[in-house]
Design a protein around this motif. Structure first.
Motif, PDB file in Angstrom:
ATOM      1  N   LYS A  25       0.824  -1.217   0.000  1.00 51.30           N
ATOM      2  CA  LYS A  25       0.000   0.000   0.000  1.00 51.30           C
ATOM      3  C   LYS A  25       0.857   1.266   0.000  1.00 51.30           C
ATOM      4  N   LEU A  26       2.083   1.201   0.554  1.00 47.98           N
ATOM      5  CA  LEU A  26       2.950   2.378   0.541  1.00 47.98           C
ATOM      6  C   LEU A  26       3.545   2.631  -0.838  1.00 47.98           C
ATOM      7  N   LEU A  27       3.614   1.591  -1.659  1.00 45.76           N
ATOM      8  CA  LEU A  27       4.178   1.695  -3.000  1.00 45.76           C
ATOM      9  C   LEU A  27       3.143   2.144  -4.026  1.00 45.76           C
ATOM     10  N   ARG A  28       1.876   2.210  -3.617  1.00 44.12           N
ATOM     11  CA  ARG A  28       0.777   2.647  -4.494  1.00 44.12           C
ATOM     12  C   ARG A  28       0.254   4.007  -4.035  1.00 44.12           C
ATOM     13  N   ASP A  29      -0.409   4.681  -4.928  1.00 46.55           N
ATOM     14  CA  ASP A  29      -1.010   5.986  -4.642  1.00 46.55           C
ATOM     15  C   ASP A  29      -1.972   5.881  -3.457  1.00 46.55           C
ATOM     16  N   HIS A  30      -1.756   6.718  -2.451  1.00 44.43           N
ATOM     17  CA  HIS A  30      -2.619   6.745  -1.274  1.00 44.43           C
ATOM     18  C   HIS A  30      -2.522   8.126  -0.621  1.00 44.43           C
ATOM     19  N   ASP A  52       1.422  12.861  -6.302  1.00 46.14           N
ATOM     20  CA  ASP A  52       0.487  12.681  -7.410  1.00 46.14           C
ATOM     21  C   ASP A  52       0.045  14.061  -7.887  1.00 46.14           C
ATOM     22  N   ARG A  75      -2.131  13.057  -2.122  1.00 46.65           N
ATOM     23  CA  ARG A  75      -1.919  11.768  -2.772  1.00 46.65           C
ATOM     24  C   ARG A  75      -0.420  11.598  -3.035  1.00 46.65           C
ATOM     25  N   HIS A  76       0.107  10.420  -2.690  1.00 49.49           N
ATOM     26  CA  HIS A  76       1.547  10.179  -2.791  1.00 49.49           C
ATOM     27  C   HIS A  76       1.834   8.688  -2.766  1.00 49.49           C
ATOM     28  N   TRP A  77       3.097   8.340  -3.020  1.00 52.66           N
ATOM     29  CA  TRP A  77       3.601   6.983  -2.861  1.00 52.66           C
ATOM     30  C   TRP A  77       5.110   7.052  -2.701  1.00 52.66           C
TER      31      TRP A  77
END
Length: 96
Positions: A25-30, A52, A75-77
């Motif tokens: 989940k940290l490697l994906r947009d959240h 993002d 939004r970030h990763w």
């Protein structure tokens, strides 16, 4: 909402992550919840912090860089460079 790290308190510290243990989940947009700020604390190597935006922007986080990075709702990763080890701190305004 903006705040400096001096006015915030750490209420959560993650375990230390590396390439083999970082949650997907940290490697994906959240994004973080409203009122929650995040800091990436790099112990070894370098971690890429991606925003993002249009176009996406990236900063390299190194062990000596303890700036507050993640704003609420932003939004970030992250992406780990080889040999990176880091943990996360979540911060918020002190409760009365």
């Amino acid at each position: 909402m903006s705040a400096s790290s001096e006015t915030l308190e750490v209420y959560f510290r993650s375990e230390t992550f590396d390439e083999g243990s970082v949650p997907d989940k940290l490697l994906r947009d959240h994004a973080l919840k409203e009122g929650v700020f995040g800091r990436i604390v790099v112990q070894e190597g370098e971690v890429e912090f991606w925003l993002d935006s249009d176009p996406p922007t990236m900063e390299v986080v190194r062990p000596w860089d303890l700036r507050l990075r993640v704003q609420p709702g932003q939004r970030h990763w992250v992406a780990l460079r080889p040999g990176a080890r880091f943990h996360l701190e979540l911060l918020r305004e002190p409760r009365a």
